[in-house]
Design a protein around this motif. Sequence first.
Motif, PDB file in Angstrom:
ATOM      1  N   ASP A   1      -1.727   5.647   3.851  1.00 14.47           N
ATOM      2  CA  ASP A   1      -2.644   4.468   3.740  1.00 14.47           C
ATOM      3  C   ASP A   1      -3.409   4.013   5.184  1.00 14.47           C
ATOM      4  O   ASP A   1      -4.603   4.205   5.165  1.00 14.47           O
ATOM      5  CB  ASP A   1      -2.349   3.967   2.668  1.00 14.47           C
TER       6      ASP A   1
ATOM      7  N   ARG B   1      -3.266   1.209   5.499  1.00 19.95           N
ATOM      8  CA  ARG B   1      -3.373  -0.314   5.637  1.00 19.95           C
ATOM      9  C   ARG B   1      -1.816  -0.622   4.805  1.00 19.95           C
ATOM     10  O   ARG B   1      -1.892  -2.107   5.558  1.00 19.95           O
ATOM     11  CB  ARG B   1      -3.968  -1.030   4.160  1.00 19.95           C
ATOM     12  N   GLU B   2      -0.899   0.004   4.900  1.00 20.91           N
ATOM     13  CA  GLU B   2       0.687  -0.700   4.810  1.00 20.91           C
ATOM     14  C   GLU B   2       0.680  -1.187   6.666  1.00 20.91           C
ATOM     15  O   GLU B   2       1.461  -2.314   6.561  1.00 20.91           O
ATOM     16  CB  GLU B   2       1.676   0.361   4.452  1.00 20.91           C
TER      17      GLU B   2
ATOM     18  N   HIS C   1       0.765  -1.068  -0.178  1.00 21.96           N
ATOM     19  CA  HIS C   1      -0.086   0.031   0.269  1.00 21.96           C
ATOM     20  C   HIS C   1       0.535   1.109   0.403  1.00 21.96           C
ATOM     21  O   HIS C   1       2.257   1.156   0.451  1.00 21.96           O
ATOM     22  CB  HIS C   1      -1.156   0.054   1.077  1.00 21.96           C
TER      23      HIS C   1
END
Length: 388
Positions: free
Chosen positions: A58, A60-61, A54
């Motif tokens: 973001d 979500r990494e 990602h």
Amino acid sequence: VVVVVDVVVVVVDVVVVVVDVDVDVDVGVGVGVGGGFHGKSTLLNALSVGIYNHVPGDGREFVVLDSNAVRIRAEDGRNVTGVDISPFINNLPNSRSTQCFNTSNASGSTSQAANIVEAIELGCTGLLIDEDQSATNFMIRDRRMQLLVSKKNEPITPFIYKVRALFHDMGVSTILVIGGAGDYFDVADTVVMLKSYKLKEVTEKAKEIAAKTASELDDEGGAHFGLVTPRAILPTSFPPADENVKVGASASSVVRFGSFEIPLNAIEQIVENSQVNAIADTMGYLQRKPGILKDTTMLQLMTYIQQQFDGQDGLDWITLGRRPSGNYSRPRSFELAAALNRFRSLKVQQYPQQQSHQPQQQPQQQQHRRSDTGESIPSNGIIPSNGA
């Protein structure tokens, strides 16, 4: 399988899941619980795309998932060709075999069983399951139903009785989110709870509850998961190589191959239209180069294709030297195979069964004999599936 650590996880629709403590769901069976609308499915959605990198920032990494984990759901109406679903479904009325099962209109439980077996066939290491997207009779059968309908009259072995053996025999972990089936506490290694999108581990408390309120369910799964049967795609699945077949993608969820439409809307780990473009043109490549299908299991075929993607031409390998597309994103083997498995013209041949999902050696040339009907069948005696 997944590690989520002391971060704010930003997921779809600007919903935020806050992780108060370190949560490490390593291997085995992980269960996520919580009330409705408290973030269970949102968390699973974030995990599902944890197979991809990602953009920094973001959020979500920080959600990291094994790249061989597969999202599983029920999928009423899908096509199933030559799949051995006997670990989950067996003893059908009229003695219909499920060891080489075919249907053009799978039920919820049958489709979910096929989806799991197909993922194991390709060497998946983890499953992601949302109770809301699952067939109820596939996930659990309560004590009252066991008393009324005996096991000998119930072809379905629910997932709860196979999930431990799946890990023990196959090395496949499972993460599932549930809101109404506390019996899964008995088989869980880790339990986490979501409350107002805040996540914390509650394994010890869940095990205490399970000990105080012992389940009365009869274990219907047996000691082992069952057998996984490798399959090979037959070249006759496709039109002759010299026949001009129109192949392409429609929107982000449909592959068009000649007169066939292959719906991929239930394959939730496809995230870009360009992945569908690559899947469609890879199927076109297989039609034009059927020789690579000969005596090659599905796993070996997917491995070969990914090796070509890693080569000098990259994804443009599937263009066969034509002008590069510029509109491809790399699909995983699981999503590519999902399209092939839903292709209603698919024909397969089964190979001798195996106990685990470990990659096989290249099979030797199969010796064939003639059946009474004149069909050529492999020496293992299993008639090649003709699809639906």
